[in-house]
Design an enzyme around this catalytic site. Structure first.
Site, short mmCIF file in Angstrom:
data_model
loop_
_atom_site.label_atom_id
_atom_site.label_comp_id
_atom_site.label_asym_id
_atom_site.label_seq_id
_atom_site.Cartn_x
_atom_site.Cartn_y
_atom_site.Cartn_z
N ARG A 1 0.64 -1.20 -0.18
CA ARG A 1 0.03 0.01 -0.14
C ARG A 1 0.87 1.32 0.09
NH1 ARG A 1 -3.27 -2.63 2.68
NH2 ARG A 1 -1.66 -4.28 2.72
N THR A 2 1.91 1.16 0.95
CA THR A 2 2.86 2.63 0.75
C THR A 2 3.52 2.77 -0.64
OG1 THR A 2 3.18 2.33 3.16
CG2 THR A 2 4.50 3.96 2.06
N LYS B 1 26.26 -9.00 -5.74
CA LYS B 1 27.84 -9.27 -6.20
C LYS B 1 28.72 -8.73 -4.77
CE LYS B 1 27.08 -8.07 -11.11
NZ LYS B 1 27.28 -7.19 -11.91
N HIS C 1 7.79 6.24 10.50
CA HIS C 1 7.10 6.29 9.29
C HIS C 1 6.28 7.60 9.12
CE1 HIS C 1 5.12 4.46 5.87
NE2 HIS C 1 4.52 3.51 6.38
N ARG D 1 12.07 2.49 1.78
CA ARG D 1 11.72 1.71 2.68
C ARG D 1 12.84 0.83 3.23
NH1 ARG D 1 6.07 -1.03 4.22
NH2 ARG D 1 5.66 1.09 4.77
C1 NCD Z 1 2.59 -0.05 8.33
C2 NCD Z 1 4.03 -0.37 8.21
O1 NCD Z 1 4.59 -0.65 7.33
O2 NCD Z 1 4.74 0.03 9.28
N1 NCD Z 1 1.85 -0.40 7.02
C3 NCD Z 1 1.89 0.79 6.12
O3 NCD Z 1 2.80 1.49 5.81
N2 NCD Z 1 0.61 1.02 6.01
C4 NCD Z 1 1.89 -0.84 9.42
C5 NCD Z 1 2.09 -2.40 9.50
O4 NCD Z 1 2.70 -2.91 8.71
O5 NCD Z 1 1.61 -3.05 10.36
#
Ligand code: NCD
Length: 361
Positions: free
Chosen positions: A89-90, A118, A172, A139
């Site tokens: 989703r992100t 490598k 986040h 991420r």
């Molecule tokens: C969250 C995350 O990745 O921290 N997800 C997200 O980005 N919506 C929450 C989760 O994974 O529980």
């Protein structure tokens, strides 16, 4: 007063141990986000501006002419989505936000297809990729990796802004922005976020969304934060210290049901068992931290139920139809706030405001 500082002027060994407030001047420029690394870099004025901009953008996007305008804003820019931790989703929310702004994108989600196989360091890989793009959205399971890359690239010929799309168990920031935007919209007719009671439930120890949002809420007046979790997953002392320093009222509980009637927003979270060392959280009985249709009767009529998603056993699906369940709207809000954020990073917010005035104002 401009307190901006430059990452090129500081060594990593000096920067890394700085307190979060001391890192803020390295993230923002002229009161706007440049790198988005930590929730702490956003103050009330920035949160208000981003929310207002996101709402203008979503209204502009309702017409074809508006969409064409938005997609011309960053059509000359390219973004790299470097996601070395599972995400859908992100990732897609950023991807769609880039598309709305006309930005071209590339992605790397599986390091087995990269020269990291490598033996190349992740720092070297990201440094190479940065030379092809104008923005890095990252991420990583490694705490502070986005910060490290922002610092590392500052001494290169072509530094680019970096957005932290989730780092380790700590931060986040863009999820927290979308959560704030969702709260702003939910409480639009009831006096805004000031004075509200927000209840956080679930894995508060390892959930980075809660850690970032809890801090952003310190920007609002008289907000009470209530943390509800099994003792083993309760919120960390570093967050409580931040709340103490900001003079925020909070409560820590192990029982969920008694606090439901007091909540203006309930923020449910998943057990983050990917961080378990030995399956320890699977042994916990978390059944008392499960929001079911029965609890809806206890909830204030104007309250909202939130979840950053993905959901497992935190909210029963028969809650989804209740108008107070806003988690699907939260996800869509995330796309719009990310459009607003990237437009701001590249200095296009005034153009959006001018277009809005001309066409819809
Ligand atoms: C969250 C995350 O990745 O921290 N997800 C997200 O980005 N919506 C929450 C989760 O994974 O529980």
């Amino acid at each position: 007063m401009n307190n901006d500082k430059r990452l090129i002027d500081i060594t990593w060994d000096e920067f890394q141990p700085l307190s979060l407030p001391a890192k803020i001047p390295y993230c923002n420029r002229n009161g706007c986000p440049y790198h988005v690394l930590i929730a702490q870099q956003f103050d009330r004025a920035m949160l208000d501006d981003l929310g207002i901009l996101a709402t203008k953008i979503r209204r502009i996007a309702k017409s074809k002419a508006g969409m064409l305008f938005l997609s011309s804003l960053l059509e000359h820019k390219r973004a790299m989505l470097y996601f070395s931790q599972p995400s859908s989703r992100t990732f897609l929310s950023f991807y769609a936000a880039c598309q709305i702004l006309g930005m071209k994108t590339a992605e790397l989600r599986d390091s087995t297809t990269s020269s990291e196989m490598k033996g190349e360091s992740q720092e070297d890989s990201v440094r190479t990729f940065s030379s092809y793009f104008d923005l890095l959205i990252m991420r990583s399971p490694i705490q502070g990796f986005a910060e490290k890359m922002a610092w590392l690239l500052s001494s290169t010929e072509r530094p680019v802004p970096i957005i932290n799309a989730g780092s380790g168990k700590d931060q986040h920031p863009t999820q927290a922005l979308l959560d704030i935007y969702s709260l702003q919209r939910s409480f639009e007719k009831t006096g805004g976020i000031d004075g509200k009671t927000i209840v956080f439930v679930g894995d508060l120890l390892r959930g980075r969304t809660v850690r970032s949002l809890s801090f952003l809420l310190t920007n609002y007046r008289n907000v009470r934060q209530i943390f509800v979790a099994p003792p083993q997953l309760q919120i960390g002392p570093d967050i409580l210290e931040q709340l103490d320093a900001a003079g925020v009222t909070y409560e820590v509980h192990h029982e969920f049901e008694p606090v439901i009637p007091r909540a203006d927003a309930i923020y449910m979270t998943r057990i983050q068992d990917e961080w378990d060392k030995d399956g320890e959280s699977k042994k916990l009985d978390t059944s008392a931290f499960y929001f079911t249709a029965r609890h809806l009767a206890l909830l204030k009529p104007q309250a909202v139920v939130m979840h950053p998603l993905p959901r497992r056993q935190e909210i029963a699906t028969d809650v989804d139809r209740d108008p107070r369940a806003i988690y699907w709207r939260q996800a869509r809000n995330g796309m719009w706030i990310r459009v607003a954020l990237m437009a701001t990073i590249f200095g296009r917010a005034p153009e959006v405001a001018a277009y809005y005035e001309q066409t819809l104002g």
